[in-house]
Design a protein around this motif. Structure first.
Motif, PDB file in Angstrom:
ATOM      1  N   LYS A  64       1.021  -1.105   0.052  1.00  0.00           N
ATOM      2  CA  LYS A  64      -0.120  -0.030  -0.108  1.00  0.00           C
ATOM      3  C   LYS A  64       0.903   1.141   0.016  1.00  0.00           C
ATOM      4  N   ARG A  65       0.449   2.528  -0.285  1.00  0.00           N
ATOM      5  CA  ARG A  65       1.114   3.721  -0.230  1.00  0.00           C
ATOM      6  C   ARG A  65       2.055   3.721  -1.314  1.00  0.00           C
ATOM      7  N   GLY A  66       1.610   3.506  -2.478  1.00  0.00           N
ATOM      8  CA  GLY A  66       2.693   3.476  -3.659  1.00  0.00           C
ATOM      9  C   GLY A  66       3.431   5.017  -3.643  1.00  0.00           C
ATOM     10  N   TYR A  67       2.854   6.059  -3.322  1.00  0.00           N
ATOM     11  CA  TYR A  67       3.324   7.382  -3.527  1.00  0.00           C
ATOM     12  C   TYR A  67       4.560   7.340  -2.297  1.00  0.00           C
ATOM     13  N   LEU A  68       4.380   6.747  -1.007  1.00  0.00           N
ATOM     14  CA  LEU A  68       5.256   6.973  -0.170  1.00  0.00           C
ATOM     15  C   LEU A  68       6.624   6.157  -0.661  1.00  0.00           C
ATOM     16  N   ALA A  69       6.129   5.153  -1.101  1.00  0.00           N
ATOM     17  CA  ALA A  69       7.348   3.962  -1.787  1.00  0.00           C
ATOM     18  C   ALA A  69       8.203   4.955  -2.679  1.00  0.00           C
ATOM     19  N   GLY A  70       7.389   5.587  -3.748  1.00  0.00           N
ATOM     20  CA  GLY A  70       8.228   6.406  -4.676  1.00  0.00           C
ATOM     21  C   GLY A  70       8.911   7.525  -4.213  1.00  0.00           C
ATOM     22  N   LEU A  71       8.320   8.309  -3.152  1.00  0.00           N
ATOM     23  CA  LEU A  71       8.778   9.201  -2.274  1.00  0.00           C
ATOM     24  C   LEU A  71      10.169   8.832  -1.761  1.00  0.00           C
ATOM     25  N   ILE A  72      10.036   7.484  -1.004  1.00  0.00           N
ATOM     26  CA  ILE A  72      11.449   7.114  -0.411  1.00  0.00           C
ATOM     27  C   ILE A  72      12.488   7.012  -1.261  1.00  0.00           C
ATOM     28  N   ILE A  73      12.161   6.249  -2.506  1.00  0.00           N
ATOM     29  CA  ILE A  73      13.321   6.021  -3.206  1.00  0.00           C
ATOM     30  C   ILE A  73      13.909   6.831  -3.842  1.00  0.00           C
ATOM     31  N   GLY A  74      12.881   7.833  -4.145  1.00  0.00           N
ATOM     32  CA  GLY A  74      13.387   9.357  -4.772  1.00  0.00           C
ATOM     33  C   GLY A  74      14.347  10.221  -3.881  1.00  0.00           C
ATOM     34  N   ILE A  75      14.041  10.212  -2.516  1.00  0.00           N
ATOM     35  CA  ILE A  75      14.754  10.862  -1.576  1.00  0.00           C
ATOM     36  C   ILE A  75      16.068  10.116  -1.465  1.00  0.00           C
ATOM     37  N   ILE A  76      16.263   8.872  -1.577  1.00  0.00           N
ATOM     38  CA  ILE A  76      17.404   8.114  -1.407  1.00  0.00           C
ATOM     39  C   ILE A  76      18.317   8.043  -2.743  1.00  0.00           C
ATOM     40  N   ASN A  77      17.565   8.210  -3.989  1.00  0.00           N
ATOM     41  CA  ASN A  77      18.557   8.436  -5.254  1.00  0.00           C
ATOM     42  C   ASN A  77      18.969   9.619  -5.184  1.00  0.00           C
ATOM     43  N   ILE A  78      18.095  10.702  -4.797  1.00  0.00           N
ATOM     44  CA  ILE A  78      18.590  12.043  -4.940  1.00  0.00           C
ATOM     45  C   ILE A  78      20.068  12.319  -3.769  1.00  0.00           C
ATOM     46  N   LEU A  79      19.831  11.535  -2.635  1.00  0.00           N
ATOM     47  CA  LEU A  79      20.949  11.661  -1.658  1.00  0.00           C
ATOM     48  C   LEU A  79      22.209  11.035  -2.395  1.00  0.00           C
ATOM     49  N   LEU A  80      21.861   9.957  -3.189  1.00  0.00           N
ATOM     50  CA  LEU A  80      22.940   9.463  -3.651  1.00  0.00           C
ATOM     51  C   LEU A  80      23.801  10.065  -4.634  1.00  0.00           C
ATOM     52  N   ILE A  81      23.036  10.870  -5.602  1.00  0.00           N
ATOM     53  CA  ILE A  81      23.508  11.930  -6.514  1.00  0.00           C
ATOM     54  C   ILE A  81      24.039  12.940  -5.885  1.00  0.00           C
ATOM     55  N   LEU A  82      23.594  13.499  -4.782  1.00  0.00           N
ATOM     56  CA  LEU A  82      24.285  14.492  -4.154  1.00  0.00           C
ATOM     57  C   LEU A  82      25.575  14.024  -3.463  1.00  0.00           C
ATOM     58  N   ILE A  83      25.613  12.879  -3.000  1.00  0.00           N
ATOM     59  CA  ILE A  83      26.964  12.350  -2.320  1.00  0.00           C
ATOM     60  C   ILE A  83      27.984  12.152  -3.593  1.00  0.00           C
ATOM     61  N   LEU A  84      27.599  11.673  -4.567  1.00  0.00           N
ATOM     62  CA  LEU A  84      28.429  11.697  -5.698  1.00  0.00           C
ATOM     63  C   LEU A  84      28.939  12.921  -6.210  1.00  0.00           C
TER      64      LEU A  84
END
Length: 121
Positions: A64-84
């Motif tokens: 359930k809550r697909g928007y939350l799953a997308g939001l979580i993975i989006g934040i994680i991916n953005i943090l990875l891009i910022l770290i790189l």
């Protein structure tokens, strides 16, 4: 535990796809096959699609809550891009905030599509 496994699989898919894409686009740019504007547009569209796919994948795997799953993975991916970016000493500018918001929105939409696609099957 299963949710963490899906998140890690999504992150791994994202990073591998991004590395392969960067290798291909760098090769094209090296041989001047495309102009700078064309490469920028292709990169923007590809990264948006990659974020959307990550959200879609995780949304499809969640209950359930697909928007939350997308939001979580989006934040994680953005943090990875910022770290790189910080590792390569490329500090993001203020206009990058709009870019990251678009990426976050695309991963959230991907999560919404993923959860809805799951319910149809």
């Amino acid at each position: 535990m299963k949710n963490y496994k899906n998140i890690l699989r999504s992150i791994a898919t994202f990073m591998i796809s991004l590395i392969i894409y960067l290798f291909i686009i760098t090769t094209f740019a090296h041989f001047n096959l495309f102009s700078y504007k064309t490469v920028s547009l292709i990169s923007f569209i590809f990264v948006i699609m990659l974020f959307m796919y990550s959200g879609f994948y995780l949304g499809k795997k969640s209950n359930k809550r697909g928007y939350l799953a997308g939001l979580i993975i989006g934040i994680i991916n953005i943090l990875l891009i910022l770290i790189l970016a910080l590792l390569f000493r490329c500090l993001p500018e203020l206009k990058s905030l709009i870019y990251f918001m678009i990426l976050l929105l695309s991963s959230t939409l991907g999560g919404m599509f993923g959860i809805n696609f799951k319910k149809q099957n």
